[in-house]
Design a protein around this motif. Structure first.
Motif, mmCIF file in Angstrom:
data_model
loop_
_atom_site.group_PDB
_atom_site.id
_atom_site.type_symbol
_atom_site.label_atom_id
_atom_site.label_comp_id
_atom_site.label_asym_id
_atom_site.label_seq_id
_atom_site.Cartn_x
_atom_site.Cartn_y
_atom_site.Cartn_z
ATOM 1 N N GLU A 259 0.804 -1.223 0.000
ATOM 2 C CA GLU A 259 0.000 0.000 0.000
ATOM 3 C C GLU A 259 0.838 1.276 0.000
ATOM 4 O O GLU A 259 0.307 2.384 -0.160
ATOM 5 C CB GLU A 259 -0.944 0.009 1.207
ATOM 6 C CG GLU A 259 -0.272 0.202 2.556
ATOM 7 C CD GLU A 259 0.351 -1.056 3.158
ATOM 8 O OE1 GLU A 259 0.774 -1.003 4.322
ATOM 9 O OE2 GLU A 259 0.408 -2.096 2.440
ATOM 10 N N ASP A 261 4.107 3.399 -1.688
ATOM 11 C CA ASP A 261 4.932 3.421 -2.889
ATOM 12 C C ASP A 261 6.313 4.016 -2.610
ATOM 13 O O ASP A 261 6.629 4.400 -1.479
ATOM 14 C CB ASP A 261 4.232 4.181 -4.015
ATOM 15 C CG ASP A 261 3.880 5.618 -3.628
ATOM 16 O OD1 ASP A 261 4.386 6.102 -2.595
ATOM 17 O OD2 ASP A 261 3.096 6.255 -4.367
ATOM 18 N N VAL A 262 7.123 4.108 -3.659
ATOM 19 C CA VAL A 262 8.465 4.661 -3.523
ATOM 20 C C VAL A 262 8.407 6.098 -3.018
ATOM 21 O O VAL A 262 9.243 6.540 -2.220
ATOM 22 C CB VAL A 262 9.221 4.585 -4.864
ATOM 23 C CG1 VAL A 262 10.499 5.415 -4.818
ATOM 24 C CG2 VAL A 262 9.557 3.133 -5.202
ATOM 25 N N ALA A 263 7.403 6.835 -3.474
ATOM 26 C CA ALA A 263 7.286 8.239 -3.062
ATOM 27 C C ALA A 263 7.132 8.379 -1.558
ATOM 28 O O ALA A 263 7.581 9.373 -0.978
ATOM 29 C CB ALA A 263 6.105 8.892 -3.775
ATOM 30 N N HIS A 266 10.736 8.364 -0.474
ATOM 31 C CA HIS A 266 11.584 9.418 -1.014
ATOM 32 C C HIS A 266 11.153 10.809 -0.557
ATOM 33 O O HIS A 266 12.002 11.654 -0.232
ATOM 34 C CB HIS A 266 11.613 9.345 -2.533
ATOM 35 C CG HIS A 266 12.641 10.228 -3.147
ATOM 36 N ND1 HIS A 266 13.977 10.168 -2.802
ATOM 37 C CD2 HIS A 266 12.540 11.219 -4.064
ATOM 38 C CE1 HIS A 266 14.648 11.069 -3.485
ATOM 39 N NE2 HIS A 266 13.805 11.731 -4.249
ATOM 40 N N ARG A 281 17.345 2.386 -7.254
ATOM 41 C CA ARG A 281 16.432 1.399 -6.690
ATOM 42 C C ARG A 281 16.945 0.025 -7.100
ATOM 43 O O ARG A 281 17.105 -0.254 -8.289
ATOM 44 C CB ARG A 281 15.000 1.597 -7.191
ATOM 45 C CG ARG A 281 14.035 0.532 -6.648
ATOM 46 C CD ARG A 281 12.598 0.743 -7.082
ATOM 47 N NE ARG A 281 11.737 -0.332 -6.569
ATOM 48 C CZ ARG A 281 10.418 -0.391 -6.747
ATOM 49 N NH1 ARG A 281 9.790 0.574 -7.426
ATOM 50 N NH2 ARG A 281 9.712 -1.394 -6.250
ATOM 51 N N SER A 292 2.462 -4.270 -10.698
ATOM 52 C CA SER A 292 2.673 -2.904 -10.235
ATOM 53 C C SER A 292 3.973 -2.826 -9.453
ATOM 54 O O SER A 292 4.028 -3.249 -8.296
ATOM 55 C CB SER A 292 1.513 -2.437 -9.341
ATOM 56 O OG SER A 292 1.803 -1.190 -8.750
ATOM 57 N N PRO A 293 5.039 -2.292 -10.043
ATOM 58 C CA PRO A 293 6.306 -2.181 -9.318
ATOM 59 C C PRO A 293 6.183 -1.401 -8.018
ATOM 60 O O PRO A 293 6.940 -1.635 -7.079
ATOM 61 C CB PRO A 293 7.215 -1.464 -10.322
ATOM 62 C CG PRO A 293 6.644 -1.784 -11.660
ATOM 63 C CD PRO A 293 5.154 -1.840 -11.439
ATOM 64 N N GLU A 294 5.220 -0.479 -7.959
ATOM 65 C CA GLU A 294 5.048 0.305 -6.740
ATOM 66 C C GLU A 294 4.485 -0.535 -5.601
ATOM 67 O O GLU A 294 4.621 -0.189 -4.434
ATOM 68 C CB GLU A 294 4.131 1.508 -7.011
ATOM 69 C CG GLU A 294 4.749 2.553 -7.914
ATOM 70 C CD GLU A 294 6.008 3.154 -7.294
ATOM 71 O OE1 GLU A 294 5.970 3.536 -6.107
ATOM 72 O OE2 GLU A 294 7.037 3.223 -7.992
ATOM 73 N N ARG A 295 3.836 -1.632 -5.938
ATOM 74 C CA ARG A 295 3.279 -2.519 -4.919
ATOM 75 C C ARG A 295 4.315 -3.512 -4.400
ATOM 76 O O ARG A 295 4.194 -4.034 -3.290
ATOM 77 C CB ARG A 295 2.081 -3.279 -5.527
ATOM 78 C CG ARG A 295 1.233 -4.025 -4.517
ATOM 79 C CD ARG A 295 0.098 -4.757 -5.211
ATOM 80 N NE ARG A 295 0.586 -5.865 -6.037
ATOM 81 C CZ ARG A 295 -0.200 -6.726 -6.654
ATOM 82 N NH1 ARG A 295 -1.522 -6.593 -6.585
ATOM 83 N NH2 ARG A 295 0.311 -7.703 -7.379
ATOM 84 N N LYS A 298 10.330 -2.610 -2.152
ATOM 85 C CA LYS A 298 11.101 -1.431 -2.555
ATOM 86 C C LYS A 298 12.417 -1.395 -1.784
ATOM 87 O O LYS A 298 12.412 -1.461 -0.554
ATOM 88 C CB LYS A 298 10.276 -0.162 -2.280
ATOM 89 C CG LYS A 298 9.062 -0.036 -3.198
ATOM 90 C CD LYS A 298 7.955 0.797 -2.610
ATOM 91 C CE LYS A 298 7.076 0.000 -1.662
ATOM 92 N NZ LYS A 298 6.165 -0.931 -2.335
#
Length: 317
Positions: A259, A261-263, A266, A281, A292-295, A298
């Motif tokens: 749930e 993400d990278v943001a 960062h 990364r 979904s790479p954001e899922r 990380k």
């Protein structure tokens, strides 16, 4: 379930611990509940939904058939684990599990425990993170490393094998740390490793006194009541990084929360420790590919500033 059956029918005979099938990534519609891992000589099949006995029988037949092709002279050993609110169980389905159960990865050996708990002692999705640490330490050598949320100290084992001068492992679980010490002994890398069984947020004094560190590894649970909740506790770690890092030191920040993400990482870093600059990364193992790479997991690498120039100004990042 067909994609899982296809993967079983074509899977290799692995020597190292690794994931074989990752339905959780969403790339195989209808198989999102399934994961198949190899912890040689044991296969571990995990479902995140209840499973019928008929389905288990089908999977047992598929595993048995493939095993006869791969290693007909050896017994099939496999464990089924269901992780679901209404049905959580671990069952030995065939064969046996060694005790102690020791697996290999890239020349390192680790104790695992696949018949109890949901965490088996080695997180397979972090394999590329461990390879990054090995390469980073080998390239620079004699580094001092801080391993926060060390669990069973796999990062530490890799760093010591690669030539680290000293690794400080910190985790609040005595049981996990005991296995971590056993992992160091298995690999003959006890000298230079320290083990602190403490709540990280209550032991900054000891951690700081052992610094500064050339590499800091931060691999917390995403949500563990009484220990760490990423949405509120990650910021506490970020604030400490500048004072803990040696000049041009690196920080490896890990987050396994679908749930977030990278943001999430960062943007907080830019606010709380803006002097640390994002370098890369780290890619996840290919088998853990996600729609979904954001899922997905990380793993971010940040670098701290160098020593001030003679005029008192910091060098450009």
């Amino acid at each position: 379930m067909q994609a899982l059956l296809n993967a079983i029918a074509t899977m290799p005979l692995p020597q190292d611990a690794q994931r074989i099938f990752h339905g959780r990534g969403g790339l195989y519609p209808g198989c999102e509940q399934w994961a198949l891992d190899a912890f040689p000589p044991v296969w571990v099949l995990t479902s995140f939904q209840p499973v019928s006995e008929d389905d288990l029988a089908t999977l047992h037949h598929a595993l048995s058939t493939r095993w006869q092709q791969l290693s007909p002279d050896q017994p099939l050993n496999w464990v089924f684990q269901c992780r679901h609110a209404s049905q959580t169980e671990t069952r030995l389905m065939a064969g046996s599990v060694p005790e102690p159960h020791v697996v290999n990865e890239d020349g390192a050996r680790y104790r695992v425990h696949v018949l109890k708990g949901q965490n088996h002692g080695l997180f397979l999705d972090m394999a590329e993170g461990r390879r990054w640490v090995r390469a980073h330490v080998q390239a620079r050598a004699r580094l001092k490393v801080l391993n926060l949320f060390a669990y069973t100290c796999a990062f530490s084992v890799v760093a010591m094998q690669a030539g680290a001068r000293h690794v400080v492992n910190v985790d609040m679980s005595q049981g996990a740390m005991t296995i971590g010490q056993q992992n160091h002994q298995l690999n003959g890398v006890m000298a230079g490793a320290s083990f602190l069984v403490h709540d990280i947020f209550k032991t900054w004094g000891k951690i700081t006194r052992s610094g500064p560190y050339d590499l800091i590894i931060v691999d917390p649970p995403s949500y563990q009541k009484g220990s760490f909740i990423a949405t509120k506790d990650y910021a506490k770690l970020m604030r400490r990084l500048p004072e803990l890092l040696a000049p041009e030191g690196q920080a490896l920040l890990c987050l396994n929360a679908p749930e977030l993400d990278v943001a999430f990482l960062h943007e907080q870093m830019q606010t709380l420790a803006p002097e640390l600059v994002l370098q890369e990364r780290v890619a996840n193992p290919a088998v853990f590919a996600d729609v979904s790479p954001e899922r997905a997991l990380k793993v971010l690498v940040y670098q701290g500033p160098g020593l001030p120039k003679p005029d008192g100004h910091l060098p450009n990042p």
